[in-house]
Design a protein around this motif. Structure first.
Motif, mmCIF file in Angstrom:
data_model
loop_
_atom_site.group_PDB
_atom_site.id
_atom_site.type_symbol
_atom_site.label_atom_id
_atom_site.label_comp_id
_atom_site.label_asym_id
_atom_site.label_seq_id
_atom_site.Cartn_x
_atom_site.Cartn_y
_atom_site.Cartn_z
ATOM 1 N N MET A 29 0.837 -1.195 0.000
ATOM 2 C CA MET A 29 0.000 0.000 0.000
ATOM 3 C C MET A 29 0.874 1.248 0.000
ATOM 4 S SD MET A 29 -2.947 1.215 2.736
ATOM 5 C CE MET A 29 -1.766 1.897 3.912
ATOM 6 N N THR A 30 0.458 2.262 -0.725
ATOM 7 C CA THR A 30 1.106 3.558 -0.723
ATOM 8 C C THR A 30 0.081 4.608 -0.345
ATOM 9 O OG1 THR A 30 2.631 2.902 -2.486
ATOM 10 C CG2 THR A 30 2.387 5.253 -2.075
ATOM 11 N N ALA A 31 0.415 5.470 0.612
ATOM 12 C CA ALA A 31 -0.514 6.509 1.042
ATOM 13 C C ALA A 31 0.208 7.849 1.113
ATOM 14 C CB ALA A 31 -1.118 6.163 2.398
ATOM 15 N N VAL A 32 -0.384 8.855 0.511
ATOM 16 C CA VAL A 32 0.062 10.238 0.611
ATOM 17 C C VAL A 32 -1.195 11.065 0.848
ATOM 18 C CG1 VAL A 32 2.034 9.862 -0.924
ATOM 19 C CG2 VAL A 32 -0.126 10.651 -1.883
ATOM 20 N N PRO A 33 -1.048 12.321 1.283
ATOM 21 C CA PRO A 33 -2.253 13.112 1.531
ATOM 22 C C PRO A 33 -3.182 13.145 0.312
ATOM 23 C CG PRO A 33 -0.355 14.226 2.465
ATOM 24 C CD PRO A 33 0.182 13.055 1.694
ATOM 25 N N GLY A 34 -4.414 12.738 0.517
ATOM 26 C CA GLY A 34 -5.415 12.804 -0.537
ATOM 27 C C GLY A 34 -5.562 11.564 -1.379
ATOM 28 N N ARG A 35 -4.659 10.604 -1.264
ATOM 29 C CA ARG A 35 -4.813 9.401 -2.083
ATOM 30 C C ARG A 35 -4.111 8.204 -1.438
ATOM 31 N NH1 ARG A 35 -0.576 11.949 -5.726
ATOM 32 N NH2 ARG A 35 1.130 10.435 -5.758
ATOM 33 N N THR A 36 -4.706 7.037 -1.666
ATOM 34 C CA THR A 36 -4.159 5.772 -1.173
ATOM 35 C C THR A 36 -4.235 4.758 -2.302
ATOM 36 O OG1 THR A 36 -4.973 6.264 1.058
ATOM 37 C CG2 THR A 36 -4.320 3.994 0.596
ATOM 38 N N SER A 37 -3.162 3.985 -2.489
ATOM 39 C CA SER A 37 -3.109 2.956 -3.529
ATOM 40 C C SER A 37 -2.740 1.617 -2.910
ATOM 41 C CB SER A 37 -2.069 3.311 -4.601
ATOM 42 O OG SER A 37 -2.404 4.492 -5.280
ATOM 43 N N TRP A 38 -3.443 0.583 -3.365
ATOM 44 C CA TRP A 38 -3.118 -0.788 -2.981
ATOM 45 C C TRP A 38 -2.603 -1.505 -4.223
ATOM 46 C CZ3 TRP A 38 -7.221 1.998 -1.244
ATOM 47 C CH2 TRP A 38 -7.395 2.104 0.147
ATOM 48 N N HIS A 39 -1.455 -2.178 -4.095
ATOM 49 C CA HIS A 39 -0.772 -2.764 -5.246
ATOM 50 C C HIS A 39 -0.804 -4.289 -5.167
ATOM 51 C CE1 HIS A 39 0.716 1.312 -5.510
ATOM 52 N NE2 HIS A 39 1.357 1.189 -4.367
ATOM 53 N N ALA A 40 -1.256 -4.926 -6.250
ATOM 54 C CA ALA A 40 -1.220 -6.387 -6.311
ATOM 55 C C ALA A 40 0.172 -6.903 -6.652
ATOM 56 C CB ALA A 40 -2.228 -6.901 -7.340
ATOM 57 N N PHE A 41 0.965 -6.069 -7.354
ATOM 58 C CA PHE A 41 2.318 -6.457 -7.749
ATOM 59 C C PHE A 41 3.313 -5.391 -7.285
ATOM 60 C CE2 PHE A 41 -0.435 -7.938 -11.374
ATOM 61 C CZ PHE A 41 -0.447 -9.274 -11.002
ATOM 62 N N SER A 42 4.600 -5.677 -7.486
ATOM 63 C CA SER A 42 5.635 -4.694 -7.192
ATOM 64 C C SER A 42 5.324 -3.396 -7.915
ATOM 65 C CB SER A 42 7.003 -5.209 -7.645
ATOM 66 O OG SER A 42 7.392 -6.330 -6.880
ATOM 67 N N PHE A 43 5.505 -2.281 -7.199
ATOM 68 C CA PHE A 43 5.200 -0.980 -7.795
ATOM 69 C C PHE A 43 6.049 0.074 -7.114
ATOM 70 C CE2 PHE A 43 2.806 2.892 -8.661
ATOM 71 C CZ PHE A 43 2.429 2.709 -9.979
ATOM 72 N N GLY A 44 6.742 0.904 -7.926
ATOM 73 C CA GLY A 44 7.567 1.966 -7.373
ATOM 74 C C GLY A 44 8.638 1.406 -6.458
ATOM 75 N N GLU A 45 8.704 1.950 -5.256
ATOM 76 C CA GLU A 45 9.748 1.529 -4.312
ATOM 77 C C GLU A 45 9.419 0.207 -3.633
ATOM 78 O OE1 GLU A 45 8.215 3.990 -0.386
ATOM 79 O OE2 GLU A 45 9.722 4.882 -1.705
ATOM 80 N N HIS A 46 8.216 -0.310 -3.840
ATOM 81 C CA HIS A 46 7.810 -1.563 -3.210
ATOM 82 C C HIS A 46 8.119 -2.712 -4.166
ATOM 83 C CE1 HIS A 46 5.839 0.824 -0.135
ATOM 84 N NE2 HIS A 46 5.309 1.540 -1.105
ATOM 85 N N TYR A 47 9.262 -3.347 -3.960
ATOM 86 C CA TYR A 47 9.737 -4.367 -4.902
ATOM 87 C C TYR A 47 9.742 -5.736 -4.247
ATOM 88 C CZ TYR A 47 12.659 -7.024 -8.093
ATOM 89 O OH TYR A 47 13.135 -7.983 -8.948
ATOM 90 N N ASP A 48 9.097 -6.672 -4.920
ATOM 91 C CA ASP A 48 9.101 -8.072 -4.506
ATOM 92 C C ASP A 48 9.403 -8.886 -5.763
ATOM 93 O OD1 ASP A 48 8.591 -10.702 -3.852
ATOM 94 O OD2 ASP A 48 6.689 -10.304 -2.829
#
Length: 229
Positions: A1-20
């Motif tokens: 999950m990525t959260a910043v003011p005003g928006r939240t994103s949930w990722h099913a796969f690696s995205f941006g700095e979230h790498y698996d």
């Protein structure tokens, strides 16, 4: 999950700095994000290249603009595909009420899906089409495809078809028979034969299976990717 003011994103796969390394995609599907964006927030101008980007709004509305002059309001029932190709800059902001007072002043909840195109470096493109509530309630409806000729929106991925459905509680749906299937529960709750309950935001990947049945537990918004390889 990525959260910043005003928006939240949930990722099913690696995205941006979230790498698996074990979760970098499924078939040609590179990104499967669920986004919740508050009013007057969103994603200002940013570039993309060599991706088929699909947006499907579950509730609220999202204003789209891009560097090729495409503008519009994406709302529930409107399927949108943007082919980034050699390069495109676009923005997605929850401020549609400013240009259309009939649009709800509310958070927008949407899915965004990126496919790796068969041919890199193609010209950028854009397409959209309305899908009626009646059609979505009738069963799985093909809304874009690289192989089918009965859809308005094409894809730059020959072996991909995206299906959508909005079954009533208790309704059952048979999934397509394909080498790869990626199921997304955008909203609601279902029972997937052989796997159990899936709820809002859950995804499931099926390989080498055909004929699996989904039963809607509540009112549901579903997307299903069918991949030939």
């Amino acid at each position: 999950m990525t959260a910043v003011p005003g928006r939240t994103s949930w990722h099913a796969f690696s995205f941006g700095e979230h790498y698996d390394p074990n979760r970098i995609g499924f078939g040609p599907l590179m990104v499967c994000n669920t986004d919740l964006v508050e009013i007057d927030h969103g994603y200002p101008d940013h570039p993309h290249r060599d991706a088929e980007i699909i947006t499907w709004v579950l509730s609220g509305s999202l204003r789209h603009t891009d560097s090729f002059g495409h503008t519009g309001i994406v709302h529930p029932g409107l399927a949108q595909r943007m082919s980034a190709g050699t390069g495109i800059v676009h923005a997605e902001v929850n401020d549609a009420y400013r240009i259309d007072p009939d649009r709800p002043v509310a958070p927008v909840h949407f899915l965004q899906l990126w496919l790796r195109p068969d041919t890199p470096g193609s010209p950028p493109g854009y397409a959209q089409d309305e899908v009626t509530d009646a059609d979505l309630r009738s069963g799985l409806v093909p809304i874009m495809s690289g192989r089918r000729h009965d859809v308005t929106i094409g894809l730059g991925v020959a072996d991909a078809t995206l299906w959508a459905a909005r079954p009533d509680p208790g309704a059952t749906l048979g999934l397509p028979d394909a080498p790869l299937l990626h199921l997304i529960v955008g909203r609601g709750e279902v029972d997937l034969e052989g796997a159990g309950r899936l709820r809002t935001g859950d995804t499931a990947e099926l390989t080498g299976r055909g004929g699996s049945v989904i039963t809607a537990i509540s009112e549901v918004d579903l997307l299903v990717w069918e991949f030939g390889r």
